[in-house]
Motif scaffolding. Structure first.
Motif, PDB file in Angstrom:
ATOM      1  N   MET A   6       0.848  -1.186   0.000  1.00  0.00           N
ATOM      2  CA  MET A   6       0.000   0.000   0.000  1.00  0.00           C
ATOM      3  C   MET A   6       0.891   1.246   0.000  1.00  0.00           C
ATOM      4  N   MET A   7       0.597   2.182  -0.894  1.00  0.00           N
ATOM      5  CA  MET A   7       1.356   3.426  -0.930  1.00  0.00           C
ATOM      6  C   MET A   7       0.441   4.596  -0.622  1.00  0.00           C
ATOM      7  N   SER A   8       0.749   5.294   0.467  1.00  0.00           N
ATOM      8  CA  SER A   8       0.058   6.537   0.811  1.00  0.00           C
ATOM      9  C   SER A   8       0.788   7.716   0.201  1.00  0.00           C
ATOM     10  N   CYS A   9       0.030   8.735  -0.162  1.00  0.00           N
ATOM     11  CA  CYS A   9       0.612  10.003  -0.587  1.00  0.00           C
ATOM     12  C   CYS A   9       0.089  11.087   0.350  1.00  0.00           C
ATOM     13  N   ALA A  10       0.997  11.678   1.130  1.00  0.00           N
ATOM     14  CA  ALA A  10       0.663  12.763   2.054  1.00  0.00           C
ATOM     15  C   ALA A  10       0.781  14.073   1.287  1.00  0.00           C
ATOM     16  N   VAL A  24       3.163  22.632  -3.706  1.00  0.00           N
ATOM     17  CA  VAL A  24       2.423  22.194  -2.518  1.00  0.00           C
ATOM     18  C   VAL A  24       0.984  22.682  -2.660  1.00  0.00           C
ATOM     19  N   PRO A  25       0.003  21.795  -2.695  1.00  0.00           N
ATOM     20  CA  PRO A  25      -1.384  22.233  -2.925  1.00  0.00           C
ATOM     21  C   PRO A  25      -1.948  22.935  -1.703  1.00  0.00           C
ATOM     22  N   VAL A  26      -2.791  23.939  -1.959  1.00  0.00           N
ATOM     23  CA  VAL A  26      -3.336  24.775  -0.887  1.00  0.00           C
ATOM     24  C   VAL A  26      -4.865  24.749  -0.865  1.00  0.00           C
ATOM     25  N   THR A  27      -5.504  25.082  -1.963  1.00  0.00           N
ATOM     26  CA  THR A  27      -6.961  25.151  -1.983  1.00  0.00           C
ATOM     27  C   THR A  27      -7.559  23.746  -2.040  1.00  0.00           C
ATOM     28  N   PRO A  28      -8.835  23.590  -1.659  1.00  0.00           N
ATOM     29  CA  PRO A  28      -9.461  22.274  -1.795  1.00  0.00           C
ATOM     30  C   PRO A  28      -9.355  21.701  -3.205  1.00  0.00           C
ATOM     31  N   LYS A  29      -9.521  22.529  -4.214  1.00  0.00           N
ATOM     32  CA  LYS A  29      -9.399  22.045  -5.591  1.00  0.00           C
ATOM     33  C   LYS A  29      -7.988  21.562  -5.872  1.00  0.00           C
ATOM     34  N   GLU A  30      -6.986  22.322  -5.435  1.00  0.00           N
ATOM     35  CA  GLU A  30      -5.602  21.909  -5.673  1.00  0.00           C
ATOM     36  C   GLU A  30      -5.279  20.611  -4.937  1.00  0.00           C
ATOM     37  N   ILE A  31      -5.744  20.487  -3.708  1.00  0.00           N
ATOM     38  CA  ILE A  31      -5.473  19.269  -2.937  1.00  0.00           C
ATOM     39  C   ILE A  31      -6.171  18.072  -3.576  1.00  0.00           C
ATOM     40  N   VAL A 243       4.832   8.481   0.751  1.00  0.00           N
ATOM     41  CA  VAL A 243       5.615   9.569   0.169  1.00  0.00           C
ATOM     42  C   VAL A 243       4.713  10.798   0.088  1.00  0.00           C
ATOM     43  N   GLY A 244       5.235  11.901  -0.424  1.00  0.00           N
ATOM     44  CA  GLY A 244       4.401  13.080  -0.628  1.00  0.00           C
ATOM     45  C   GLY A 244       5.046  14.342  -0.109  1.00  0.00           C
ATOM     46  N   LEU A 245       4.477  15.477  -0.543  1.00  0.00           N
ATOM     47  CA  LEU A 245       5.049  16.785  -0.245  1.00  0.00           C
ATOM     48  C   LEU A 245       4.902  17.187   1.217  1.00  0.00           C
ATOM     49  N   GLU A 246       4.080  16.507   1.981  1.00  0.00           N
ATOM     50  CA  GLU A 246       4.052  16.778   3.423  1.00  0.00           C
ATOM     51  C   GLU A 246       5.409  16.489   4.041  1.00  0.00           C
ATOM     52  N   ASP A 247       6.092  15.481   3.527  1.00  0.00           N
ATOM     53  CA  ASP A 247       7.303  14.972   4.163  1.00  0.00           C
ATOM     54  C   ASP A 247       8.591  15.337   3.431  1.00  0.00           C
ATOM     55  N   ASN A 248       8.489  15.712   2.171  1.00  0.00           N
ATOM     56  CA  ASN A 248       9.691  15.934   1.357  1.00  0.00           C
ATOM     57  C   ASN A 248       9.302  16.760   0.138  1.00  0.00           C
ATOM     58  N   LEU A 249      10.072  17.805  -0.144  1.00  0.00           N
ATOM     59  CA  LEU A 249       9.734  18.729  -1.234  1.00  0.00           C
ATOM     60  C   LEU A 249      10.504  18.472  -2.525  1.00  0.00           C
ATOM     61  N   TYR A 250      11.448  17.516  -2.500  1.00  0.00           N
ATOM     62  CA  TYR A 250      12.378  17.380  -3.619  1.00  0.00           C
ATOM     63  C   TYR A 250      12.321  15.993  -4.262  1.00  0.00           C
ATOM     64  N   LEU A 251      12.421  15.988  -5.584  1.00  0.00           N
ATOM     65  CA  LEU A 251      12.552  14.742  -6.323  1.00  0.00           C
ATOM     66  C   LEU A 251      13.979  14.229  -6.231  1.00  0.00           C
ATOM     67  N   LYS A 252      14.904  15.139  -6.300  1.00  0.00           N
ATOM     68  CA  LYS A 252      16.323  14.867  -6.053  1.00  0.00           C
ATOM     69  C   LYS A 252      16.959  16.192  -5.662  1.00  0.00           C
ATOM     70  N   LYS A 253      18.201  16.182  -5.291  1.00  0.00           N
ATOM     71  CA  LYS A 253      18.849  17.393  -4.804  1.00  0.00           C
ATOM     72  C   LYS A 253      18.720  18.517  -5.831  1.00  0.00           C
ATOM     73  N   GLY A 254      18.127  19.631  -5.385  1.00  0.00           N
ATOM     74  CA  GLY A 254      17.989  20.801  -6.243  1.00  0.00           C
ATOM     75  C   GLY A 254      16.799  20.788  -7.177  1.00  0.00           C
ATOM     76  N   GLN A 255      16.031  19.683  -7.215  1.00  0.00           N
ATOM     77  CA  GLN A 255      14.872  19.602  -8.109  1.00  0.00           C
ATOM     78  C   GLN A 255      13.593  19.428  -7.298  1.00  0.00           C
ATOM     79  N   LEU A 256      12.760  20.457  -7.309  1.00  0.00           N
ATOM     80  CA  LEU A 256      11.499  20.390  -6.583  1.00  0.00           C
ATOM     81  C   LEU A 256      10.567  19.354  -7.204  1.00  0.00           C
ATOM     82  N   ALA A 257       9.728  18.767  -6.362  1.00  0.00           N
ATOM     83  CA  ALA A 257       8.870  17.660  -6.791  1.00  0.00           C
ATOM     84  C   ALA A 257       7.403  18.069  -6.809  1.00  0.00           C
ATOM     85  N   THR A 258       6.603  17.266  -7.484  1.00  0.00           N
ATOM     86  CA  THR A 258       5.158  17.241  -7.311  1.00  0.00           C
ATOM     87  C   THR A 258       4.806  15.933  -6.614  1.00  0.00           C
TER      88      THR A 258
END
Length: 297
Positions: A6-10, A24-31, A243-258
């Protein structure tokens, strides 16, 4: 090693991260949109906080939870909804009077924390299983509050995910189970690497998983640069992942993730280790979950 994970996405969390990563999503629509993209990338479960659309900061507004949940439920793409009910636990002592909360303090009663779950009946919700130092802040979870909270979740029929940030939290989660406040097989989430809780390493994970009841299911996650290493470690030790942007903002060093990029990267790790990802339907059967409208699957 399990063949199905099972994979959760926070999706967004509660931290001051929106200025650091514009995805990082903010509005209900974005989340909700981010949850749907994560599901299409392979996520089984969406772990959901909500934010004030005007400020980007943490919100406890049930109407924001409602809009987010309804948007996900109305989508064609399936994903299990796991609402946080651990909000409102932040205690920062005032410099002027340390017996009182200072700036940044945000305390809710168990009843207030439970309100979105009571109103919306998601399939899952979190219970944070104790107090902990969280950087320079204290997350407050007194045991009597947690017993009250667990009873409310039990009465709702929603599956609790027992979030454990340190080894003592595992002990107390076991106590909730022994006292009959948890139905079915317990589901643990080991939250690793947060200053100053349990470390994000193989030895700590091995110890924590060794302390849960035999009929338990568990997952773990690491924060920051330890997110993907702990995905691999969890799979190798027979658990589930987050996984997910709650816990980590980067795909790799210097590259922001979705969120969907992090899910896709984790899926590759899981599959490279010979496992695959559970679908939401498979996870509902595995965990004996309610369906999204409060009835048994």
């Amino acid at each position: 090693m399990s063949n199905k994970v099972m994979m959760s996405c926070a999706l967004t969390g509660a931290g001051e991260t929106t200025a650091k990563n514009p995805d990082v999503p903010v509005t209900p629509k974005e989340i909700a949109d981010s949850a749907i993209k994560a599901a299409k990338a392979g996520a089984t479960i969406a772990h959901i906080h909500v934010r004030d659309p005007e400020t980007g900061k943490l919100s406890h507004d049930v109407n924001l939870f409602r809009e987010t949940v309804e948007r996900i439920r109305e989508a064609d793409t399936d994903i299990i909804i796991n609402l946080t009910s651990g909000g409102g636990g932040d205690w920062v002592p005032s410099d002027a009077d340390p017996t009182r909360g200072g700036e940044g303090t945000d305390i809710q009663t168990p009843e207030e924390r439970h309100e979105p779950v009571k109103e919306l009946l998601p399939e899952m919700c979190t219970i944070d299983c104790g107090s902990t130092n969280f950087g320079n802040m204290l997350y407050l979870g007194p045991t009597d509050w947690l017993r009250r909270h667990a009873k409310m979740v039990q009465d709702s029929g929603v599956k609790p995910e027992l979030e454990c940030f340190d080894t003592g939290h595992v002990r107390f989660a076991n106590q909730l189970y022994q006292e009959g406040l948890l139905d079915g097989d317990p589901l643990f989430q080991f939250c690793l690497g947060i200053p100053w809780g349990a470390a994000a390493d193989a030895e700590t994970l091995s110890y924590m998983k060794s302390r849960v009841p035999e009929n338990s299911r568990w997952a773990s996650f690491g924060i920051g640069k330890m997110q993907m290493p702990m995905v691999a470690e969890s799979v190798m030790q027979g658990g589930n992942v987050r996984v997910g942007l709650e816990d980590n903002l980067y795909l790799k060093k210097g590259q922001l993730a979705t969120n969907e990029q992090l899910v896709d990267k984790a899926a590759g790790i899981i599959q490279s280790l010979g496992s695959d990802i559970m679908t939401p339907a498979e996870a509902r059967q595995e965990l004996n979950l309610l369906n999204p409208y409060g009835k048994e699957a």
